[in-house]
Design a protein around this motif. Structure first.
Motif, short mmCIF file in Angstrom:
data_model
loop_
_atom_site.label_atom_id
_atom_site.label_comp_id
_atom_site.label_asym_id
_atom_site.label_seq_id
_atom_site.Cartn_x
_atom_site.Cartn_y
_atom_site.Cartn_z
N GLY A 1 -12.61 7.88 -27.65
CA GLY A 1 -12.49 8.11 -26.22
C GLY A 1 -13.67 7.64 -25.41
O GLY A 1 -13.82 8.00 -24.23
N ARG B 1 -12.47 3.61 -21.79
CA ARG B 1 -11.30 3.93 -20.99
C ARG B 1 -10.82 2.66 -20.29
O ARG B 1 -11.60 1.94 -19.67
CB ARG B 1 -11.62 4.99 -19.95
CG ARG B 1 -12.03 6.33 -20.58
CD ARG B 1 -12.36 7.35 -19.52
NE ARG B 1 -12.80 8.60 -20.10
CZ ARG B 1 -13.20 9.65 -19.40
NH1 ARG B 1 -13.20 9.58 -18.09
NH2 ARG B 1 -13.59 10.75 -20.01
N GLN C 1 -7.41 12.80 -21.10
CA GLN C 1 -8.57 12.31 -20.35
C GLN C 1 -9.86 13.06 -20.70
O GLN C 1 -10.89 12.83 -20.08
CB GLN C 1 -8.29 12.42 -18.85
CG GLN C 1 -7.12 11.57 -18.40
CD GLN C 1 -6.82 11.71 -16.92
OE1 GLN C 1 -7.67 12.12 -16.14
NE2 GLN C 1 -5.60 11.37 -16.52
#
Length: 315
Positions: free
Chosen positions: A54, A57, A137
């Motif tokens: 992560g 993005r 997210q």
């Protein structure tokens, strides 16, 4: 494997270096290999690791979602602090829900401090989509707290447990149903120590997020605790429900006796909350959206482009 104060392993730090050189620096994998003194296949694996963790993005800038004229018109008319437009990919309800959830999570991410702020919610399908997007997210508030009461028949525990398992963010659900058979029963529920604990957390909320529903779509509307008179009054006068309150096109409470037995923030309390985020869309929702915004029950809105465009056309 040892981790530093940010929870990063040595490989995480190396993957971040590789990702920065590749995505931000524009270097080739061969150039990165020479810079980091690793092999080219290792660079490929490091960049992949950065995505999986992560750290990278992908941003897709859809100009339709940043229509400055439309956003300005609606913000000025309704005194909105912020408006987030989304354009769903696909035409199904799940496509729309996914887009709304992602847009709301992005909006909340700009305002909430990770690990510090409390986020309040009123459960609905729209808020389910928001919590899923928060997981994608990596939005990590200090806690989620329910805004009082649960509609009968809604399965929230499994979805919230899944969010906690993914994020390690604690979720504080309200221990009593939304609707009671008398005002006295509602007051007893509010004065319960478990209720007071949730209410104390609600007072700390940096933001609260809720959806909106047409009258017949709500689980509350099917409750056996609704009298035939309440149900007729709702069907004849209400344009929808927000936070357990049925309102008419002017934003006034419909079926006041029902509202007095409802456990949840009052409309006056919604006005006093500092950041209220309404997440909804659909042409059938326009009267409810207009009533909610004109009466300041929400000061942030997440909706789709078609709904926003039609709303502006009817001003």
């Amino acid at each position: 494997m040892a981790r530093d104060r940010y929870g990063l392993t040595p490989r995480d730090r190396l993957s971040l270096d590789a990702a920065k050189l590749y995505h931000a620096g524009g270097l080739s994998q061969q150039e990165i290999a020479q810079t980091l003194h690793v092999s080219r296949p290792t660079v490929s694996k490091l960049v992949a690791t950065a995505r999986e963790r992560g750290f990278v993005r992908t941003l897709v800038a859809d100009p339709r979602e940043s229509d400055a004229a439309l956003i300005s018109e609606l913000q000025e008319h309704f005194c909105l602090a912020e408006l987030r437009l989304v354009v769903p990919v696909g035409r199904g309800p799940m496509d729309n829900r996914y887009a709304l959830g992602s847009g709301a999570a992005e909006m909340l991410g700009a305002h909430l401090s990770t690990g510090e702020d409390v986020l309040g919610f009123w459960w609905s399908d729209a808020i389910h989509a928001v919590t899923e997007a928060m997981g994608r997210q990596r939005l990590r508030p200090r806690a989620l707290v329910q805004l009082n009461g649960t509609d009968p028949g809604l399965e929230v525990d499994a979805a919230l447990a899944a969010f906690t398992a993914r994020s390690a963010v604690p979720v504080h659900t309200y221990p009593f149903p939304i609707l009671h058979d008398s005002v006295a029963a509602r007051l007893d529920a509010e004065n319960d120590p478990a209720s007071r604990q949730v209410l104390a957390l609600r007072a700390e909320c940096a933001a609260v997020v809720f959806g909106a529903e047409t009258p017949a779509a709500t689980a509350l509307h099917r409750s056996p605790l609704l009298s035939a008179e309440d149900r007729r009054h709702i069907e004849d006068h209400a344009v929808g429900q927000i936070c357990g309150r049925y309102i008419d096109a002017e934003g006034r409470i419909v079926a006041p006796s029902l509202s007095q037995r409802t456990l949840g923030p009052t409309l006056s309390e919604l006005r006093r909350l500092r950041r209220t985020v309404l997440v909804t869309s659909g042409l059938e929702m326009l009267p409810l959206i207009r009533a909610a915004l004109e009466n300041r029950y929400a000061n942030h809105l997440v909706t789709d482009l078609a709904t926003a465009t039609t709303l502006a056309d009817t001003l």
